[in-house]
Motif scaffolding. Structure first.
Motif, PDB file in Angstrom:
ATOM      1  N   CYS A 350      -2.696   7.736   6.227  1.00 33.67           N
ATOM      2  CA  CYS A 350      -3.059   6.575   7.040  1.00 33.67           C
ATOM      3  C   CYS A 350      -3.773   5.511   6.216  1.00 33.67           C
ATOM      4  CB  CYS A 350      -3.940   7.029   8.204  1.00 33.67           C
ATOM      5  SG  CYS A 350      -4.345   5.703   9.348  1.00 33.67           S
ATOM      6  N   ARG A 351      -3.226   4.332   6.215  1.00 28.13           N
ATOM      7  CA  ARG A 351      -3.802   3.218   5.465  1.00 28.13           C
ATOM      8  C   ARG A 351      -5.194   2.855   5.968  1.00 28.13           C
ATOM      9  NH1 ARG A 351      -0.776  -1.926   7.237  1.00 28.13           N
ATOM     10  NH2 ARG A 351      -1.736  -1.146   9.139  1.00 28.13           N
ATOM     11  N   ASP A 352      -5.444   3.015   7.253  1.00 27.08           N
ATOM     12  CA  ASP A 352      -6.676   2.502   7.869  1.00 27.08           C
ATOM     13  C   ASP A 352      -7.907   3.360   7.608  1.00 27.08           C
ATOM     14  OD1 ASP A 352      -5.222   0.417   8.896  1.00 27.08           O
ATOM     15  OD2 ASP A 352      -4.810   1.443  10.793  1.00 27.08           O
ATOM     16  N   GLY A 363      -5.653   4.342  -3.292  1.00 31.76           N
ATOM     17  CA  GLY A 363      -5.668   3.962  -1.887  1.00 31.76           C
ATOM     18  C   GLY A 363      -4.940   4.986  -1.035  1.00 31.76           C
ATOM     19  N   ALA A 397       2.012   1.455   7.043  1.00 34.46           N
ATOM     20  CA  ALA A 397       1.546   0.845   5.796  1.00 34.46           C
ATOM     21  C   ALA A 397       2.477  -0.301   5.433  1.00 34.46           C
ATOM     22  CB  ALA A 397       1.516   1.880   4.676  1.00 34.46           C
ATOM     23  N   CYS A 400       5.669   0.066   3.132  1.00 34.78           N
ATOM     24  CA  CYS A 400       5.716   1.513   3.300  1.00 34.78           C
ATOM     25  C   CYS A 400       6.124   2.147   1.972  1.00 34.78           C
ATOM     26  CB  CYS A 400       6.729   1.864   4.385  1.00 34.78           C
ATOM     27  SG  CYS A 400       6.928   3.631   4.620  1.00 34.78           S
TER      28      CYS A 400
END
Length: 476
Positions: A350-352, A363, A397, A400
């Protein structure tokens, strides 16, 4: 208490005229006298004493005179230690020693600290009554095994060794305040940060580990202070990996991060998660707040990401590779479900959830971490409370990452698995087409096609197909 802390003597006088309870204690055990001592309001403090304020201890065992010493209010300390009817000889000595430690770490006043420590020694050995030698304290590796000084001449020699003087301050503070007091670990961490700024990373890591051990032994699990310590390690190791071989602002070369040091901290983080998860599991569902567990888990996954990055970017032995895999296996085995019912693989995808560190070297979604999580048994088809699989979260994302998608699909994820809103990986993509990321035909099967037809045309299947197939059809 509020009026005393804010230094508003008119309100204090008014409340005293209304017979306010002068020795009332707060939930943390402190009195108005504590608040005066911490804020430095000498005039109000004198007024309270005139009206019968007593020298009580708070929940950390701190008296007002010690509270003034911790905050560095010399004038409060000097006034109180001249009142033998409310401050004992033992408290006088402790206040002078503690105020000296505050001079070192907070005021950077080495000469003032030595003067205070000399007065404390004189009080110990030449004050009223029998001598009161310093209690023996254990020698700690993080403090360079320093022993508290009991000789005035040795105190004078400290001026030639500021580093040992700083260690003396840490030893004195830990002895007087105890390991449970937040200032004890705070100043250990502060001193470690100063060493890191000076390029002495090993000293910093040793001190921070000592503070973290202290917090984990004294505080309730998932405490914000422990979270802060773990986060600091994440920032430090990220900086070292991102700036390796470069020079710090003080001209020192940034050394490579030691994989064993990261593993050492990672295992402590896993321990924190395990204990926190066990504590939460004993609560009713409606009383479980997963905020702290989620944060510690995310911090731990960032440490894991640094470790797995080392697997790909460094030539390390098979034994170390095995130890990294074993450590991440132990984490995965806990079966943690964070906020929104997300698994470790969900969070890593998960990016968040990425931490806001100053020196991000990896990241999220984290390709190398996802690869290792799948290797140690993470479930690529696991669903969170919204029905999302890790693959659904990767789709969000932008852009992606194709490599992550391939790892998840090779690990058992399904392209056409739907979430609670009926969305698939392909339908969640925003700026890309699915064929730009992967070869769809490589990850399509007749089983999936058949399941989709059954669901699309609402063909009854429960009780018709083998029971083992029902969950497979259901997820399409």
């Amino acid at each position: 208490m509020i009026a005393c802390y804010k230094g508003n003597i008119q309100i204090v006088k008014y409340l005293l005229s209304l017979k306010a309870n002068i020795n009332r204690k707060s939930v943390k055990g402190n009195t108005a006298l504590h608040d005066c001592a911490e804020s430095g309001s000498l005039e109000i403090l004198k007024l309270l004493i005139e009206h019968g304020a007593t020298m009580d201890v708070d929940s950390y065992g701190m008296t007002p005179v010690l509270a003034a010493a911790v905050t560095g209010h010399n004038h409060i300390v000097e006034y109180l230690i001249k009142l033998p009817h409310i401050v004992s000889r033992k408290e006088r000595i402790a206040a002078l020693e503690l105020l000296g430690a505050t001079c070192v770490d907070k005021k950077r006043d080495m000469i003032g600290a030595l003067a205070l420590w000399r007065r404390a020694l004189h009080e110990r050995y030449h004050g009223d009554g029998v001598p009161m030698p310093k209690p023996k304290t254990k020698q700690v590796a993080a403090y360079d095994y320093v022993v508290e000084i009991s000789d005035p001449q040795a105190l004078n020699d400290l001026m030639a060794d500021p580093d040992e003087m700083r260690m003396q301050a840490l030893v004195i503070r830990e002895r007087i305040l105890g390991p449970a007091h937040p200032d004890t670990s705070y100043y250990i961490r502060y001193r470690g940060a100063v060493y890191a700024d000076a390029g002495k990373f090993n000293r910093c890591i040793e001190l921070w580990n000592y503070a973290l051990d202290m917090q984990q032994s004294m505080l309730e699990c998932l405490n914000p202070m422990t979270q802060s310590s773990l986060f600091s390690f994440t920032e430090l190791f990220s900086f070292m990996m991102g700036e390796e071989g470069k020079h710090t602002s003080r001209g020192r070369l940034v050394p490579p991060a030691d994989v064993y040091e990261i593993l050492r901290v990672f295992k402590k983080a896993v321990k924190e998660i395990n204990h926190g998860n066990q504590s939460l599991s004993r609560l009713p569902n409606q009383d479980r707040d997963l905020t702290y567990l989620t944060r510690v888990t995310v911090i731990t996954l960032h440490l894991a990401s640094l470790l797995t990055r080392m697997l790909e970017n460094r030539t390390i032995s098979e034994d170390v590779q095995h130890e990294i895999h074993k450590a991440i296996f132990d984490l995965n085995k806990l079966g943690i479900r964070a906020r929104l019912g997300r698994s470790l693989l969900h969070l890593a995808s998960c990016r968040d959830v990425a931490l806001l560190v100053k020196y991000p070297v990896c990241g999220f979604p984290s390709c190398h971490l996802i690869k290792v999580l799948l290797t140690v048994g993470a479930d690529a088809t696991a669903r969170d409370d919204e029905g999302n699989t890790p693959l659904h979260l990767v789709a969000l994302a932008n852009p992606c990452p194709a490599k992550v998608v391939k790892y998840l699909l090779d690990g058992g994820a399904h392209l056409d698995q739907v979430n609670n809103n009926g969305e698939t990986f392909a339908s969640l993509l925003r700026c890309q087409q699915i064929h730009e990321i992967i070869d769809v035909t490589q990850y399509s099967s007749l089983k999936c096609a058949a399941a989709k037809v059954i669901k699309q045309f609402k063909i009854p299947y429960k009780g018709v197909v083998p029971q083992a197939l029902e969950p497979y059809i259901e997820m399409h």
